[in-house]
Scaffold this motif. Structure first.
Motif, mmCIF file in Angstrom:
data_model
loop_
_atom_site.group_PDB
_atom_site.id
_atom_site.type_symbol
_atom_site.label_atom_id
_atom_site.label_comp_id
_atom_site.label_asym_id
_atom_site.label_seq_id
_atom_site.Cartn_x
_atom_site.Cartn_y
_atom_site.Cartn_z
ATOM 1 N N LYS A 274 -12.109 -13.399 6.690
ATOM 2 C CA LYS A 274 -11.146 -12.590 7.427
ATOM 3 C C LYS A 274 -11.769 -11.870 8.612
ATOM 4 C CE LYS A 274 -7.915 -13.811 4.993
ATOM 5 N NZ LYS A 274 -6.787 -14.477 5.653
ATOM 6 N N GLY A 275 -13.097 -11.776 8.631
ATOM 7 C CA GLY A 275 -13.776 -11.101 9.731
ATOM 8 C C GLY A 275 -15.257 -11.392 9.642
ATOM 9 N N TYR A 276 -15.982 -11.065 10.709
ATOM 10 C CA TYR A 276 -17.409 -11.383 10.738
ATOM 11 C C TYR A 276 -18.200 -10.597 9.712
ATOM 12 C CZ TYR A 276 -16.432 -13.926 15.030
ATOM 13 O OH TYR A 276 -15.941 -14.821 15.938
ATOM 14 N N ASP A 277 -17.679 -9.433 9.318
ATOM 15 C CA ASP A 277 -18.426 -8.587 8.382
ATOM 16 C C ASP A 277 -18.102 -8.888 6.928
ATOM 17 O OD1 ASP A 277 -19.369 -7.334 10.622
ATOM 18 O OD2 ASP A 277 -17.856 -5.742 10.562
ATOM 19 N N GLU A 278 -17.260 -9.888 6.699
ATOM 20 C CA GLU A 278 -16.784 -10.107 5.331
ATOM 21 C C GLU A 278 -17.626 -11.142 4.619
ATOM 22 O OE1 GLU A 278 -13.087 -9.613 4.197
ATOM 23 O OE2 GLU A 278 -12.813 -8.032 5.700
ATOM 24 N N ASP A 279 -18.040 -10.790 3.408
ATOM 25 C CA ASP A 279 -18.828 -11.724 2.623
ATOM 26 C C ASP A 279 -17.951 -12.667 1.812
ATOM 27 O OD1 ASP A 279 -21.220 -10.718 3.473
ATOM 28 O OD2 ASP A 279 -21.299 -9.184 1.899
ATOM 29 N N CYS B 113 -8.099 -19.039 11.260
ATOM 30 C CA CYS B 113 -9.529 -19.241 11.006
ATOM 31 C C CYS B 113 -9.980 -20.533 11.674
ATOM 32 C CB CYS B 113 -9.814 -19.285 9.509
ATOM 33 S SG CYS B 113 -9.162 -20.741 8.702
ATOM 34 N N GLU B 114 -11.289 -20.703 11.721
ATOM 35 C CA GLU B 114 -11.858 -21.832 12.450
ATOM 36 C C GLU B 114 -11.515 -23.179 11.813
ATOM 37 O OE1 GLU B 114 -15.992 -21.397 13.310
ATOM 38 O OE2 GLU B 114 -15.870 -22.991 14.831
ATOM 39 N N ALA B 115 -11.557 -23.212 10.461
ATOM 40 C CA ALA B 115 -11.310 -24.496 9.799
ATOM 41 C C ALA B 115 -9.903 -25.003 10.120
ATOM 42 C CB ALA B 115 -11.486 -24.345 8.280
ATOM 43 N N PHE B 148 -3.190 -13.258 4.940
ATOM 44 C CA PHE B 148 -3.003 -13.946 6.224
ATOM 45 C C PHE B 148 -3.613 -13.131 7.350
ATOM 46 C CE2 PHE B 148 0.644 -14.745 3.476
ATOM 47 C CZ PHE B 148 0.456 -16.092 3.253
ATOM 48 N N GLY B 149 -4.197 -13.824 8.308
ATOM 49 C CA GLY B 149 -4.703 -13.147 9.489
ATOM 50 C C GLY B 149 -6.204 -12.956 9.451
ATOM 51 N N CYS B 150 -6.746 -12.614 10.625
ATOM 52 C CA CYS B 150 -8.181 -12.342 10.724
ATOM 53 C C CYS B 150 -8.366 -11.096 11.580
ATOM 54 C CB CYS B 150 -8.934 -13.537 11.317
ATOM 55 S SG CYS B 150 -8.475 -13.920 13.013
ATOM 56 N N ASP B 157 -12.415 -14.726 19.620
ATOM 57 C CA ASP B 157 -13.297 -15.891 19.687
ATOM 58 C C ASP B 157 -12.560 -17.185 19.344
ATOM 59 O OD1 ASP B 157 -15.170 -13.992 20.273
ATOM 60 O OD2 ASP B 157 -16.235 -14.123 18.352
ATOM 61 N N LEU B 158 -11.660 -17.098 18.364
ATOM 62 C CA LEU B 158 -10.947 -18.306 17.934
ATOM 63 C C LEU B 158 -9.997 -18.797 19.024
ATOM 64 C CD1 LEU B 158 -10.149 -17.448 14.180
ATOM 65 C CD2 LEU B 158 -11.789 -19.157 15.036
#
Lengths: 376, 376
Positions: A274-279, B113-115, B148-150, B157-158
């Motif tokens: 969901k975001g760059y900081d999410e693991d 998302c990227e995928a 849903f969502g990012c 970036d996407l």
């Protein structure tokens, strides 16, 4: 995961999502229950999986059937079940459905209140009836709330009233909660039943049956005590409270007969963050809460899940279904992990999905077909 | 409760449970939304009620359609909708379903998302795509979780990557939560969208569309602000953040178009108390959580309910469905009351049940048929 199911999935490569049920496992589960609880008559809880294939096989093996509705009566009758082997176990019945059952020959009914008793007296005169009592159900994974049953003093009065209305007050039923893992709950419940036998005997009503309901578990993510231990708990409770004057016993297994017999094959539709900081990765499958996995509600039932990459390093995931419904999330708080190498398009297998899946599936939510099933 | 529905129920006396949808109300709701938000293109969220009768009427009125699956695309096309009026708004799509949509002429797709972007680049080259961003959704009765969502920096970036992959980065979407009653949420969301427009413009990507999703409410137990107030909130937010350079706007109403148009008629199957000391009556209806009222999950949606004895004294009730599932309880904590004079066999009408009912209904749970519907 049986060899038969593995071979079927390999050879047929069915379109996902689908459930494959190995009827040999259902048969073995039934025979195991009969072996470990020979005194109990089995009434298969048809709602767990109402497939004619299962009903036909179980009736051939000598099973009886616990039904929830007129629809399930028709299903049983058209699958070769005799009416005298059917118990109309839903405490909530329309009077015209009781009349229908009676006309078809059904003579065993559940109730838990006066209004239902009056319907039964009118529409099913002379039938054997049993009163469901309330249980608290500590320890069940899918607890039963207070929807069914009444307090024990009310049950006593209702069973007397049943006699006065011309019905046959046959016995008592309870349910310790589906997927019950606290074996002492059976002792508490049977103790209550025995108290009712004594109280009724004092006013000239002889009860003859204890219906122990369901609650025997299928194997989900936690290990569970084997069926022998359940049978022991039940029989200890019965002898403890009834001595050597044990009444007729009924059990209503559903999940424990068919749950472990089914595998749900599904496909990974999407993996995202969901975001760059999410693991945590979100893994979206082509089946979800509205496609048959309704029992993941509140993450109650925690299925075991296999991937084709098991053995690789794993990391935390949220598992969700394919619909646009934001509630269609399977597991967010139950600490599921999946292989880091998991890819979009991978097949994933969800174990012990033979019970409470196909029939729970929504008719067409989000334009997705109901869950398909194969019986092999 | 429209006169047309009242007349239908009176004359036809359909078997319960059933939903009756007044298409005039759907039309009026559509026209109202067009009048109050003339700048926004309406994409009806088909999942709210996928009846061909509704889709045919709305396409004749000029509506577009937001679909969740291949099944809904087929439904639209066979109901006279042109592919260019369809948005494939589910962010979770199989690549073969994207390919199917593209082959049918669909050229507008959601992603988060990227995928998913990579699937779109491959299966729907050159299509317009919009990125869904995460919202927190305070104030919604049916909150959207994080499914849903990012995050917004990832969205930026996407959208750049979409251009690099040969797709047309068309805009941004969000959803403030279904049944959203906090109007300031629109301002927050539109503000985020405007930030993205600016950030993308700086790297040479010109976004041209804001998709405001759904979230306009239907009228359940609480009173809700009228559609005009929603339209005002949306347009204030748009002018506030975009000035006089307002991009194309899309809204995806579902519930607000069809919810109020439907009445569910059901029958009281049983009324009981659990013990002599209990004040609360349990009222069991012939429809429940698995028969179409899935949105009562966690008592989220609180429907208004009419009985034929309204005006008589009332007392507290627990409302439950007819299945043997103990989770099939509609309202236990929401302080519903019903007339003391209510009787078994009485008809009860549940209002604003035109959305998210019929298609949520289980295919055959407990042997009960799926919820029937009439469109008049």
């Amino acid at each position: 995961m049986t060899a038969k199911i593995a071979r079927f999935l390999e050879e047929v490569r069915p379109v996902t999502p689908c459930v494959v049920v190995d009827l040999d496992v259902v048969r073995d589960n039934y025979l195991g229950l009969r072996r470990w609880l020979p005194l109990a008559d089995v009434y298969y809880a048809v709602k767990a999986n109402p497939a004619p294939e299962i009903v036909r096989m179980l009736t051939a093996l000598g099973s009886n059937f616990d039904v929830a509705s007129r629809g399930e009566i028709d299903l049983c009758l058209s699958s070769g079940v005799s009416a005298e082997n059917i118990s109309f176990g839903n405490t909530i019945k329309k009077q015209r459905d009781i009349a229908y059952a009676y006309e078809k020959g059904v003579r065993l009914y559940a109730f838990d209140c006066e209004a239902e008793l009056e319907k039964l007296a009118e529409a099913a005169p002379g039938s054997r009836v049993f009163c469901r009592i309330l249980m608290t159900c500590d320890g069940a994974e899918w607890p039963l709330s207070r929807k069914f049953g009444c307090e024990i003093d009310m049950a006593r009065d209702l069973l007397v009233r049943a006699r006065d209305l011309g019905l046959d007050p046959y016995g008592v039923s309870f349910h310790v909660g589906s997927q019950q893992t606290d074996l002492s709950q059976w002792d508490i419940a049977v103790g209550k039943a025995a108290m009712l036998f004594t109280a009724l005997d004092a006013v000239g009503v002889e009860l003859r049956m204890v219906n122990l309901g369901g609650g025997f578990p299928a194997r989900y993510r936690s290990d569970i005590p084997a069926v022998e231990r359940y049978a022991d708990a039940v029989m200890s409770a019965m002898t403890n409270h009834f001595g050597n004057n044990i009444p007729a016993m009924i059990i209503e297994p559903g999940r424990s007969l068919v749950g472990d017999a089914g595998i749900l094959e599904t496909e990974v539709v999407l993996i995202s963050r969901k975001g760059y900081d999410e693991d945590v990765r979100w893994v979206y499958l082509d089946v979800g809460k509205f496609g048959g996995l309704a029992e993941t509600m509140d993450e109650a039932i925690k299925y075991r899940i296999l991937t084709t990459r098991d053995g690789d390093d794993t990391a935390p995931v949220v598992l969700a279904g394919p619909t646009c419904d934001s509630a269609d999330i399977l597991y967010e708080k139950s600490n599921y992990e999946m292989p880091v190498s998991l890819k979009v398009g991978d097949k994933v297998r969800i174990l012990s999905t033979g019970a409470y899946t196909t029939s729970y599936s929504a008719v067409n939510f989000n334009g997705f077909d109901p869950l398909k099933a194969y019986f092999i």
